[in-house]
Design an enzyme around this catalytic site. Structure first.
Site, mmCIF file in Angstrom:
data_model
loop_
_atom_site.group_PDB
_atom_site.id
_atom_site.type_symbol
_atom_site.label_atom_id
_atom_site.label_comp_id
_atom_site.label_asym_id
_atom_site.label_seq_id
_atom_site.Cartn_x
_atom_site.Cartn_y
_atom_site.Cartn_z
ATOM 1 N N CYS A 92 0.616 -1.377 -0.062
ATOM 2 C CA CYS A 92 0.094 -0.019 -0.064
ATOM 3 C C CYS A 92 0.769 1.053 0.059
ATOM 4 O O CYS A 92 2.021 1.271 0.143
ATOM 5 C CB CYS A 92 -0.917 -0.036 1.298
ATOM 6 S SG CYS A 92 -2.078 -1.647 1.394
ATOM 7 N N GLY A 124 0.379 0.299 -5.271
ATOM 8 C CA GLY A 124 -0.665 -0.326 -5.161
ATOM 9 C C GLY A 124 -1.834 0.278 -6.321
ATOM 10 O O GLY A 124 -2.275 1.224 -6.353
ATOM 11 N N ASN A 128 -0.574 0.784 5.938
ATOM 12 C CA ASN A 128 0.501 0.200 4.997
ATOM 13 C C ASN A 128 1.319 -0.602 5.992
ATOM 14 O O ASN A 128 1.998 -0.147 6.832
ATOM 15 C CB ASN A 128 1.412 1.320 4.367
ATOM 16 C CG ASN A 128 2.469 0.505 3.679
ATOM 17 O OD1 ASN A 128 2.243 -0.587 3.005
ATOM 18 N ND2 ASN A 128 3.598 1.268 3.395
ATOM 19 N N GLY A 129 1.155 -1.960 5.795
ATOM 20 C CA GLY A 129 2.139 -2.938 6.502
ATOM 21 C C GLY A 129 1.423 -4.159 6.571
ATOM 22 O O GLY A 129 0.454 -4.489 5.996
ATOM 23 N N TYR A 170 13.493 -2.126 -4.607
ATOM 24 C CA TYR A 170 12.692 -2.256 -5.871
ATOM 25 C C TYR A 170 11.302 -1.472 -5.586
ATOM 26 O O TYR A 170 11.072 -0.925 -6.658
ATOM 27 C CB TYR A 170 12.414 -3.664 -6.049
ATOM 28 C CG TYR A 170 11.097 -4.019 -6.720
ATOM 29 C CD1 TYR A 170 11.207 -3.725 -8.345
ATOM 30 C CD2 TYR A 170 9.904 -4.454 -6.381
ATOM 31 C CE1 TYR A 170 10.123 -3.935 -9.089
ATOM 32 C CE2 TYR A 170 8.932 -4.616 -7.192
ATOM 33 C CZ TYR A 170 9.045 -4.452 -8.455
ATOM 34 O OH TYR A 170 7.823 -4.626 -9.327
ATOM 35 N N CYS A 210 8.615 -13.221 4.019
ATOM 36 C CA CYS A 210 8.573 -11.957 4.737
ATOM 37 C C CYS A 210 7.305 -11.986 5.765
ATOM 38 O O CYS A 210 6.238 -12.369 5.043
ATOM 39 C CB CYS A 210 8.310 -10.805 3.688
ATOM 40 S SG CYS A 210 8.215 -9.105 4.589
ATOM 41 N N CYS A 248 16.136 -4.467 7.855
ATOM 42 C CA CYS A 248 15.956 -5.752 7.672
ATOM 43 C C CYS A 248 16.192 -6.637 6.472
ATOM 44 O O CYS A 248 15.881 -5.950 5.481
ATOM 45 C CB CYS A 248 14.279 -5.925 8.136
ATOM 46 S SG CYS A 248 13.668 -7.705 7.935
ATOM 47 N N CYS A 257 14.619 -11.421 4.225
ATOM 48 C CA CYS A 257 14.268 -12.467 3.025
ATOM 49 C C CYS A 257 15.588 -12.872 2.331
ATOM 50 O O CYS A 257 15.562 -14.121 1.722
ATOM 51 C CB CYS A 257 13.515 -11.523 2.025
ATOM 52 S SG CYS A 257 14.461 -9.916 1.887
#
Lengths: 465, 465, 465, 465
Positions: free
Chosen positions: B12, B40, B114-115, B254, B394, B444, B447
């Site tokens: 989002c 989004g 968003n999250g 990205y 993730c 973080c 991934c």
């Protein structure tokens, strides 16, 4: 968001397919038409034969929305043509959509056409005087009338008679009963290529439309060539040669897709050479070379390679801005540009930017681009155009504004720089542009030079028509 | 044409505006939401206050079609929030559209989020056990429930209580009566910036959304910060700090737009560094560097600058491919890529191509890209990825496929090269990626590394949920 | 063209299907919902179970456009419910569309509801006080909250507990996991019928919805009855009886389709009796009896039969006027009526017209009808209404304007006649209306008499809510 | 839901307006076109003059959706025409939409046309032989061609020359530069009326279209009359008289709206007389008379009045069934009828029903109607048709199926009764039908009698064309 583009406008893209084996012709027209979408976004359509009838489907809109259902249905056929059409002002948009279909004494005919007939007003007057009715403002209708009126015994003879009285720029594909016909005007203004694969012969405005079908065996349809394809094979005839070849230089500068080969040369390579020559003559180079995406991409690369000044993405383009919506008037142009082009501050801040675009028409968009870059911190902005100053109208299919609107008719490059807020503006001189293409003598440079390849009577009056 | 992207998916983008002077809030939400469209494309919506009521409008579709009418109507207000939402599989698309609105004992609340809340299943179970009803599958609804249930005396205290029991990644904006609230999780997983201009305070997921409003005075909302804006001004509070900061590295690789500043750094510059390090370690460089447009653009430039190997447009991107239409199944993926990406033969023919992309998930698209380049005459194709091998799911908002689908869990780079038809494949090692960002300890990288910033109980089971 | 109707407005129609054999449930919901279209044209939707999940689809629009795709796809299931919703003013139209879906500690629930809970404000206050969030303004959401909060051990017990605290008018169908439940309030305000055919049990607001499925074995769901259908068969439970039965008389006067049986009686027959009694008391009969189509059709026939005065089509109705389009404000109401209703000159010219309509609310449409008839040459126009004067608001689901707007609160029949241009106006007295229905003691006539079947606290204040 | 109608089909409705004062012509065309919607639902369009240009707008769809925006915009003009078009099978629907526009040596012409030219194939052949191109299959295009080809000095002379070579049925309106022209064929097959109000002259297919504009001063355009309206006033000319007048009897039986005056008589009154004569000859009357709504309404009333048997609503019509959606094939016809027509059990149960419809073509719908009534409990069903047996095709604009499909060519009334499940079937004999209209000698009854008003060469072959 065409409203924000300040570019010469072009009219159409065409495709024709003949297959010796029955196949889903509409589905196979879809992909090449999609590849030609940049040549026309207002309307699109196809026509094909089925059980001895001509079936046509056309509508206002893009290929992906108007024609995608053909991907999911099988419409077995062996012959079809398709068309994408650029936005025109006023008039019923659908009325002028192509292909155009008619019945006449030669049989059923469908026609898709890219170009501009320069003696159309004479032809129209004559048709009307003789008692014909005209149901559109399209040049294609004129061709159909004259074909029907031809009294020659064979169809090829009628084609030759018809096209020999038509002057100007045209590339077209036609279905006549079970035959596919491609025609290119004797001066070769507009591009037209032919490719073959298995049982299939395909014509298209640009090679990129053949690429997507996996066709790599291709050649240009020659200026003045008429190619006839039917179950008996392929056959060529030639129209009376024109005074000279007159390939439209703007196809190479701006219209064609960079991955296309046009007029026997790579579009991308030609544009890179334009950029390189721009660099060669540039007395005030900057710290970084940036393109106005995407029209300036290839030339910016050529400039960077030749000048050894690094290229970077000083401006990026928003993928979603193609989606049209109407903005309120006063904010329109500026917000339109802002929503499409985004400067990257980290690239432009405190830098002298050499920004490359393909051409300058009214100068309206350029002034916003300069503003965007300055707001993002650019120390200097030097605008370089990979074409000469546009000073004259086109009578062969390009929609250039009136002389009065063309900024280069009103101002010198220095004056333009002052007006748009740039630190300098420089155009690619015509003599350098000619060095960028193979066979420059085969091109029309009239929008820069005013030297038209055929005599144009009373050009300003005709411009207004 | 999301169907052809083989990229991690994100959820989002959000925007919030408070203005001390009444203005057309919906119209002013439009432009920043448009700028966040890349975050989004499935649905979008806004909520704003008018005459003491919360008004919401949301629908499936892009900002330009769903919200453009607000540009033409005046909706005077002083407070509003907006949201764009990524495609999710299954379920009623509109049901999960945001902002979400509710009435409760704290008043009327609108929320755009968003999250991904990592303890959502625990929170849901508890709510259901206590007799609540859940009308969506959205995390936002959970937040509203807990806010309503909080028995703290002040609203800020209720916010602190609520968010201190919520774990995971979130950036959000809320309207509570006449107050605008922005919250960012204590570990700062998702970006959130605040800008100010005249009487207006604006929050947005990325700085590019503030740029389009001409805002250049901006800062990050700090991890764990709650900012409250109303007629009395601005006020900050802080949630209990998390174990560490955990900015999502994929925002830089990205998701974010290259012209944005995210986590205090330029996205474009970070990507250029990734490309430069790719070049540094590359043992088999090619004749020309090309990007997979547009995700590989910045890194390809960095690679070219560092390696001194020229960059060129070996692949160009079709502007019109964003327009979605459904293709027949068997042809779908390959034609999808072919319609979006076009090789320029003149660039790639007989060349060793170093092609730069940002990441490799399933590898499906890459094999078609390699095929396209080889068909266009490339002698060799070397794929370079500006990120390490993705091996782990993730739990903080990125939609990465299951472990089994991730190609790097099944194959070595050499095996991948073999399978996708490339001459070599090389990833950017994690230790080099860390050099590309400022403060790598605040990111973080789970991934790639599997080292999650918080303990994840039974990760595979939760992944499936 | 709802804008032109000057009628009391109603809220919804519902359908529920349980089949012991798997079948295309959505396709089978389509036809009965289509038959209930007159009960609600704003939005419609369905919910059904598939592979253990509840699937819902709802949208703004009519059944024929929103749901027709279900006729062409097979969605095997054994349980489903559907809903049509009347136009409401303001608010997000889709937000209040039904069925409403929720997850709670009782499992997954879908609910479609027709009626109006008269203690909703008390229930809402309590829910909010207890920390619940309300995401709509719908009564249905309240029911779901209380069901979830019930601590009774069995689901039926929870249903009983929930509905025993809910007051007012409701007929509803629910899916709870694999069980279909139908509930009707203890006073039986709104109709609800059950029919059976083969393996299928169907509930619907009116019998006409069962007719279209070819079901002729049917009965009323009794006031206060809860019917539970699942694989174990059918089971009934009863809510605490209300003080009295209170069938809504307006269902018989206007809402229900004339071919329906409602409250155990034929709608058409009841209306014919209303017309007959109108004739009985009429002192100034005309030359010809005409209906305002279609709401006055049945009563006009009854009037004609009783009075022996011939009926004729003095007004005809345009089939195409249902198609909505927005007309310019000043012309709206009058042109709206003119486009819908057409006098036949040959019938009305020089005649004394007795024109029959069902009721008079604001009187706005009637004045235009009188004008149309006079323009067409009617000598006299006598308006007869097959219901008494409407003087009081409804708290049980009918949208009647405020007391001030009700013309009968402001004027006598003679004054009304004067204002609307009629030669006389006469209402059916309440005591005659009661003779037209079986079991008049089981009906609510509060909109005429002000005698509400349950005590209404502070009615004018609640009206405004 | 045209798919379920088993009726002769008709082609068009037309409107023309000339105003001596400038006014919003498109907005004023809207209401009369809406009133003629029953004459054509497939497409509609208008053309009007503005600043010396002809502007046209037409699209597939109903008047309310295609043209309603004209109600909200001011398009000042003084002359305009409009058209509604019936569904035709195959071909591009939009291509044949009207008005048709052309430029020719007479100037700009717009034409809207209702009818069928019976020598069109001869005219087409000649045009094609002479080198014309035909871009549609419409008769209107032929008229434009011949007008353009006429060498007469004045425009009126050209009109006379053109229409004197055209045979068959036509009523039309044209714009020629600033002049409005209305033409009706010499035999007066199709209706055309003219009305005047203030500065405005209006032509329309039926009087109901003038009623909605509040025009009551009107007359028929006479058979063979050409009326020319421009700033100089009104002027009449006459075509060579035909062999006889040939008003289409089906306009009175079925096509025209009952509130219209057509061919100088009230449609409703004529239909009532048809019903009365049906009663007169009926040997087996029932207990109750019912109409198939709405085509049988007027005749049923006439039957009831004459027979003294009460009329009742045995079948009611659903208002919402006009909304089209595609039903699955096998269920289509029957469900289509069930969704449109609903029996009222209380009326038909245990009764002998005399059901009145206007005509019988294939008999397909009638069998479903009989089934519906029997299912609802009717003891006997006697079908009465207010027209004779249809046995012959029409060459003047009515779309009657082939001889083989016409049920009355294959069966006697008794056999039909057996096949459709009715207890008896009776038609109105031709000699009685003639008694129902004024001036029966001026009507064409060829579809019943086969006596065509002009010689038809090779009728079966032409029928297939």
């Amino acid at each position: 968001m065409n409203s924000i583009t300040d570019k010469p406008k072009h009219f159409c893209g065409i495709v024709g397919i003949y297959s010796h084996k029955e196949m889903n012709i509409p589905g196979n027209l879809f992909y090449p038409l999609f590849s030609l979408q940049h040549r026309g976004q207002e309307s699109c359509g196809i026509a094909y034969r089925r059980h001895g009838n001509l079936i046509a489907y056309k509508d206002v809109g893009m290929v992906g929305s108007v024609l995608s259902h053909y991907l999911h249905e099988d419409h077995p056929s062996f012959i079809g043509i398709g068309h994408v059409r650029y936005s025109t002002h006023g008039g019923n948009k659908l009325e002028n959509a192509q292909p155009m279909i008619a019945s006449c004494n030669k049989g059923q005919i469908a026609l898709a056409h890219n170009g501009n007939i320069s003696n159309s007003h004479v032809l129209k007057e004559q048709l009307i005087m003789e008692g014909s009715i005209l149901q559109s403002t399209s040049d294609s209708e004129l061709i159909l009338h004259y074909l029907a009126k031809s009294k020659k015994s064979g169809f090829i003879e009628s084609l030759l008679e018809t096209f020999n009285r038509i002057e100007g720029a045209y590339s077209l594909v036609m279905i006549h009963d079970d035959t596919l016909i491609a025609v290119r005007d004797p001066q070769g203004f507009r591009p037209l290529v032919m490719g073959e694969k298995h049982d299939m012969t395909v014509f298209a405005s640009e090679s990129c439309a053949l690429d997507i079908l996996g066709i790599d065996h291709m050649r240009e349809v020659k200026p003045g060539e008429i190619i006839i394809v039917n179950k008996n094979g392929k056959q060529s005839a030639f129209l009376t040669p024109g005074p000279c070849k007159s390939h439209c230089i703007f196809e190479l500068i701006y219209f064609a897709r960079p991955d296309s080969f046009i007029f026997g040369q790579s579009v991308h390579e030609a544009r890179k050479r334009m950029g390189a020559y721009l660099a060669e003559i540039d007395k005030t180079p900057g710290d970084v070379v940036c393109a106005v995406p995407d029209s300036g991409n290839s030339a910016a690369l050529g400039y960077s390679e030749h000048s050894k000044i690094g290229i970077d993405f000083g401006l990026t383009r928003n993928h979603y801005s193609g989606r049209t919506f109407i903005q309120p008037e006063p904010e329109q142009r500026e917000f339109g540009v802002r929503m499409k082009l985004h400067p990257i501050r980290a690239v432009v801040k405190n830098k002298r930017i050499t920004i490359i675009d393909d051409s300058l028409v009214r100068g309206t968009t350029s002034s916003i681009i300069v503003k965007l870059l300055k707001e993002a911190g650019a120390k200097e902005v030097h605008l370089r155009l990979s074409s000469p100053e546009i000073k004259c109208p086109c009578f062969f299919g390009i929609d250039i504004p009136t002389k009065e609107e063309l900024i280069s008719n009103r101002m010198s490059p220095d004056e333009i720089a002052h007006v748009i807020g740039a630190d300098s503006v420089q155009f690619l001189p015509l003599e350098y542009l000619k060095k960028c293409v193979s066979n420059p003598e085969d091109f029309c440079f009239a929008c820069f030079s005013g030297k038209y390849p055929v005599k144009v009577k009373d050009p300003e009056k005709r411009r207004k028509e």
